[in-house]
Design an enzyme around this catalytic site. Structure first.
Site, PDB file in Angstrom:
ATOM      1  N   GLU A  22      -3.738  -9.567   3.445  1.00 25.39           N
ATOM      2  CA  GLU A  22      -4.481  -9.303   4.690  1.00 25.39           C
ATOM      3  C   GLU A  22      -5.599 -10.301   4.935  1.00 25.39           C
ATOM      4  O   GLU A  22      -5.918 -10.630   6.072  1.00 25.39           O
ATOM      5  CB  GLU A  22      -5.063  -7.886   4.668  1.00 25.39           C
ATOM      6  CG  GLU A  22      -4.040  -6.775   4.875  1.00 25.39           C
ATOM      7  CD  GLU A  22      -3.377  -6.301   3.589  1.00 25.39           C
ATOM      8  OE1 GLU A  22      -3.433  -7.042   2.584  1.00 25.39           O
ATOM      9  OE2 GLU A  22      -2.793  -5.203   3.586  1.00 25.39           O
TER      10      GLU A  22
ATOM     11  N   GLU B 110       0.838  -1.220   0.000  1.00 26.87           N
ATOM     12  CA  GLU B 110       0.000   0.000   0.000  1.00 26.87           C
ATOM     13  C   GLU B 110       0.870   1.266   0.000  1.00 26.87           C
ATOM     14  O   GLU B 110       0.516   2.268  -0.594  1.00 26.87           O
ATOM     15  CB  GLU B 110      -0.968  -0.041   1.188  1.00 26.87           C
ATOM     16  CG  GLU B 110      -2.053  -1.099   0.983  1.00 26.87           C
ATOM     17  CD  GLU B 110      -2.923  -1.337   2.200  1.00 26.87           C
ATOM     18  OE1 GLU B 110      -2.359  -1.697   3.262  1.00 26.87           O
ATOM     19  OE2 GLU B 110      -4.143  -1.145   2.114  1.00 26.87           O
TER      20      GLU B 110
END
Ligand code: 3HC
Ligand code: NAI
Length: 696
Positions: A125, A105
Site C-alpha cells: 500500500e 489482509e
C-alpha cells in the site's frame, strides 16, 4: 449468489472462490460476495472448515484501487476481514499468485495460511501513498513482531512463500494443485481438531519508542517528501503501544483516512495507472503482429552502447557489438564486465550470472556479421553524416524485417530513416544514461515507422525492464526538450541575481533528486558547450551567445569528472559546494552585459523553472509529440526523478491549477518577450475552460 464469489463444498470443506479477473481486486461486489459466501458456508452443516481461494491467476491482489476517492460502499474491507476472523468455523486461506494489500489482509483474518511455492504475499500500500488499512498494520505485528512488520510494510515489497513460512506468516507451502493440497490440509486440521487461531487475539511483543524513531530516521532521506512511510510506522507503533487491538484499529483507520485524502496518495495512485497506460498505444492492440527478437546488434561500444547492451544480456538476449576498431570493442566489453562484477560484489547477482551474461556478447568489426540479427541499435557519435552512413550499411546487410533503431538524442529520426530503403523498419530507441540503470526508454515513432515495429519495440521495452514511452520526432523529444527550457530559465535566474546554490536548493526542496546546476555538473558542462560551439561554427547568426557556463567549460571545469564545474567538489565526494571560481565568472558575465542584479525570490525560481516546463509540456501535447499528459508524467518521473508523490509534471500542474499557471506564463512572456514563455494554445484553452490536463 454473487457472480464474482462462489461457494461449493468438497468433502468436509466449504470452498469460497473469488473470481474477479484480472487480479481478483476486492471491489464492492467481491467484498459483499465474500460475506455472503461465508454466511452460506456457516449455514452449511456439512462444512466443518472453510477455505478461501482465488480463481484465475491469483489470490486477490488488493483493494480495488479504482474505488479509492469514490464514496465508500459497505461492507468495507476491515469489516470483511473482521467478519472472517469472527466466523464460527475454522478458516484456511489458500494463496497463489500475488496476495497483496487487502488480499494479504484477508489471509490474516483466517486461522491458517497455505501457499503455493510460487506465491508471493505483501503489503504494498505504501507504494500507493497508503497504509494497509484492513488490519494489516495491527495483525502482521502480532504474527511476526512489530519491528519486522514495520520493515515489511514500509518497504512494501512482495515476499516469497518460503520466506513467509520462515517468518511464521504461512503455515504450509505446497506445490502442484493448490486447491487439492489446501483441501487436504484443511481435512487434516479438522481430523486433528486443530485450534482456532485468531491473529487479533495474539499478543504483540512490546518495543521501545526508540525502535520506531530510529527507523524513521533511517528512512528519512530515502523517503523524503513521502507521507505514507511515516504513517505506516505510526500505525505499527500503535499496534505495539495501544492498550487493545480495537484501539490500534481505530488509529490505523485515522491514519489510513488521512492518507487516502492526501495529495500524495492521489498522485501515487495516478502514477500506478499511468505506468500501465503508457504501454497502451492507441491503434495498436494485442492483435497487432510483433516480430521475434532473438538476437540484437549494437553499433558503437561507447558510453551508451555498453549500457544498452547490458539490458539485453541481463534479459538473456544475445548481443553482437560492432565498432570501428578492435581497441574500442575491447574497452567496451571490458567495461560491461566491470559493471557486472561490481553488481556481483554488492551481492545482487552471482558470479555465474556474470559469466552467463558475458557469454552472450560477441564482437565484430564487419557489418556483414549483422546479417542475422533481428534488431540493431545504433549508438555512434551524434553526427547526422555518420549516422546516415551507418544506416546505409545496415540497409545493405540486415535481413528483411530486421528493426533498425537509433539512440540519437537530438537528430531527426525521419532523416535517418530516409537513408534506408525501409523507413517503416526504422525507429528511435532513446535510452537514458547510464543506460543499464535508468528505467526510461523514449521510443521515437518516425513518420513511416510501422505499427508492427512500434508494437515490437514497446513490448521489448518491458522485456528488458524498461518503461517504454512512445514519443514523436522533435528536437530533444519529450524529456530533453522540456529539460532545456528549464535549464535556460535556471541560467537566466542566476544572470538576474540568484545563485546556483539557491536555484538548486529550491528545486531539490520541491522534491527533485538534484537541482539543474548539480545535474549539469553530473552530465558534464563540456557536452552542452561542444554542441553550442558546433552551432557557433555552423550557423553563427543563430547560435546562442557565449555565457558564463561556456567560460567554465573553456577552463575545463566540466563538472564532477574534473573536480569542479558550476560547483566545486572535494576529492571522492559528490556534494556540490559553492564555487568562488564560478561566482567570479558569473559576476564577470553580469558586468559585461550590464546586468543590474536583484534579489530573486525562491517562489519566482520555482515558478519560472517549473511553469516553463508545463508550458512546453502543453506544446508537446498539442503537437502530438506525446500522446497523453500521463506520457509526459512518466517521462519525467523515470527519466529525471520528478517526485512520484507529485504525480508527474502535468498531474502536478493540474493540482496547482492551470488558470494560475497560465496567468504566470502570460506575465513572464509579457515581461521577457522570450518565446519559451509564449503561452501554449492548449494551456490557454484549458485554463479558460476551467479544465485540466487530466480531462483530455
Ligand atoms: N485494483 C484495481 N485494478 C488493479 C489492481 C487493483 N488493486 N491491481 C491491478 N489492477 C489492474 C491493472 O490496472 C491492470 O489493468 P489494465 O489491464 O486495465 O491496465 C490489470 O489489473 C493487470 O495489472 P498489471 O498489468 O499490473 O498485471 P501484472 O501481472 O503485471 O501485475 C499485480 C499484477 C502484481 C497484482 C500488479 O497489478 C499490482 O501490483 N497491483 C497492485 C497491488 C496493490 O497495490 N495492492 C494493494 C491495493 S491497496 C489496498 O489493498 C488497501 C487495503 O489495505 C485497504
Ligand atoms: P561515445 O562517444 O561514448 O560512443 C560512441 C562510440 O561509437 C565510440 O566508441 C565510437 O568508436 C563508436 N563509433 C563512432 N562511429 C562509428 C561507426 N561508424 N561505426 C561503429 N562505431 C562507431 O558516445 P555516447 O555518449 O555513447 O553516444 C552515442 C549516441 O547515444 C549518440 O547518438 C548520443 O547522442 C546518444 N545518447 C547519449 C547519451 C549520453 O548521455 N551520453 C544519452 C542518450 C543518447
Amino acid at each position: 449468489m454473487s457472480e464474482v464469489v462462489s461457494y461449493e463444498r468438497d468433502g468436509d470443506v466449504g470452498v469460497i472462490t473469488v473470481d474477479n479477473p484480472p487480479v481478483n481486486a476486492l471491489g464492492h461486489a467481491v467484498r459483499q460476495g465474500i460475506v455472503d459466501a461465508l454466511d452460506k458456508g456457516i449455514a452449511d452443516d456439512g462444512a466443518k472448515a472453510l477455505l478461501i481461494i482465488g480463481g484465475g491467476r491469483t489470490f486477490p491482489a488488493g483493494a480495488d484501487i479504482r474505488e479509492f476517492g469514490k464514496p465508500p460502499q459497505e461492507p468495507g474491507l476491515p469489516d470483511v476481514v473482521q467478519t472472517l476472523e469472527d466466523s464460527e468455523k475454522l478458516l484456511v486461506a489458500a494463496v497463489h499468485g500475488t496476495a497483496l494489500g487487502g488480499g494479504m489482509e484477508i489471509t490474516l483474518g483466517c486461522d491458517y495460511r497455505v501457499a503455493l511455492d510460487s506465491a508471493k504475499m505483501g503489503l504494498p500500500e505504501v507504494n500507493l501513498g497508503l497504509l494497509p488499512g484492513a488490519g494489516g498494520t495491527q495483525r502482521l505485528p502480532r504474527l511476526i513482531g512489530a519491528k519486522a512488520a514495520m520493515q515489511a510494510i514500509v518497504e512494501g515489497k512482495p515476499m516469497k512463500a518460503a520466506q513467509l513460512e520462515k517468518m511464521g506468516v504461512v503455515d504450509h507451502v505446497v506445490s502442484g494443485d493448490l486447491k487439492a493440497e489446501a483441501i487436504a490440509y484443511a481435512e487434516k486440521l479438522i481430523a486433528d481438531n486443530a485450534p482456532r487461531r485468531k491473529v487479533s487475539e495474539l499478543p504483540v511483543e512490546k518495543e521501545s519508542d526508540d525502535v520506531f524513531s530510529e527507523f524513521e530516521k533511517s528512512i528519512a532521506r530515502k523517503k523524503r517528501g513521502f507521507l505514507a512511510p511515516f504513517h505506516c510506522i505510526k500505525a505499527v507503533q500503535a499496534a505495539a503501544t495501544e492498550s487493545s487491538f480495537e484501539a490500534g484499529m481505530k488509529r490505523e483507520r485515522e491514519l489510513f483516512t488521512e492518507l487516502l485524502n492526501s495529495p500524495e496518495s492521489a498522485a501515487q495512485r495516478h502514477v500506478f495507472f499511468a505506468e500501465r497506460e503508457v504501454g497502451k498505444v492507441p491503434g495498436i492492440s494485442k492483435e497487432t503482429p510483433k516480430r521475434e527478437i532473438k538476437q540484437v546488434g549494437i553499433i558503437g561500444a561507447g558510453t551508451m552502447g555498453g549500457g544498452i547492451a547490458m539490458n539485453f544480456l541481463s534479459a538473456g538476449i544475445p548481443v553482437k557489438m560492432l565498432e570501428m576498431k578492435q581497441e574500442a570493442l575491447d574497452k567496451g566489453v571490458a567495461l560491461i564486465r566491470k559493471n557486472y562484477e561490481a553488481t556481483a560484489k554488492k551481492g545482487r547477482i552471482t558470479s555465474e550470472q556474470v559469466e552467463q551474461c558475458m557469454s552472450l556478447v560477441s564482437t565484430s568489426l564487419s557489418y556483414d556479421d549483422l546479417s542475422d540479427v533481428d534488431l540493431v541499435i545504433e549508438a555512434v557519435f551524434e553526427n547526422m553524416k555518420v549516422k546516415k552512413t551507418v544506416f546505409g550499411e545496415l540497409d545493405r546487410v540486415c535481413k528483411d524485417g530486421a528493426i533498425l533503431a537509433t539512440n540519437t538524442s537530438t537528430l531527426d529520426v525521419n532523416e535517418i530513416a530516409q537513408s534506408t530503403k525501409r523507413p517503416q523498419d526504422v525507429i528511435g530507441m532513446h535510452f537514458f544514461s547510464p543506460a543499464n540503470v535508468m528505467k526510461l526508454l523514449e521510443n521515437v515513432r518516425g513518420e513511416a515507422t510501422s505499427d508492427e515495429v512500434i508494437a515490437t519495440v514497446m513490448d521489448l521495452s518491458k522485456r528488458i525492464g524498461k518503461v517504454g514511452v512512445l514519443v514523436g520526432v522533435c528536437n530533444g523529444f519529450v524529456g530533453n526538450r522540456i529539460l532545456h527550457k528549464r535549464q535556460a530559465q535556471a541560467v537566466q535566474l542566476v544572470n538576474e541575481g540568484a545563485t546556483p546554490s539557491q536555484v538548486d536548493k529550491v528545486l531539490f526542496d520541491f522534491g527533485l533528486p538534484m537541482g539543474p546546476f548539480a545535474m549539469a555538473d553530473l552530465a558534464g558542462l563540456d557536452v552542452g558547450w561542444r554542441i553550442r560551439e558546433g552551432l557557433r561554427e555552423d550557423d553563427p547568426a543563430n547560435a546562442p551567445e557565449r555565457d558564463w557556463m561556456d567560460a567554465l567549460a573553456e577552463q575545463e571545469r566540466w563538472g564532477q569528472k574534473t573536480g569542479g564545474g558550476v560547483f566545486d567538489y572535494a576529492e571522492g565526494d559528490r556534494t556540490p559546494r559553492p564555487s568562488d571560481t564560478a561566482m567570479a565568472e558569473i559576476e564577470k558575465y553580469r558586468k559585461e552585459k550590464g546586468i543590474e542584479t536583484r534579489d530573486v525570490s525562491d517562489q519566482e525560481i520555482l515558478e519560472r523553472c517549473l511553469y516553463v516546463m508545463v508550458n512546453e509540456g502543453a506544446k508537446i501535447l498539442e503537437e502530438g509529440i506525446a500522446m497523453r499528459p500521463l506520457d509526459v508524467d512518466i517521462v519525467w518521473i523515470y527519466g529525471y526523478g520528478f517526485p512520484v508523490y507529485r504525480g508527474g509534471l502535468m498531474f502536478w500542474a493540474d493540482q496547482v491549477g492551470l488558470d494560475a499557471i497560465h496567468a504566470k506564463v502570460k506575465q513572464f512572456h509579457d515581461e521577457s518577450g522570450d518565446a519559451a514563455w509564449a503561452p501554449s494554445p492548449l494551456l490557454e484553452k484549458l485554463a479558460s475552460e476551467g479544465r485540466k490536463f487530466g480531462d483530455l
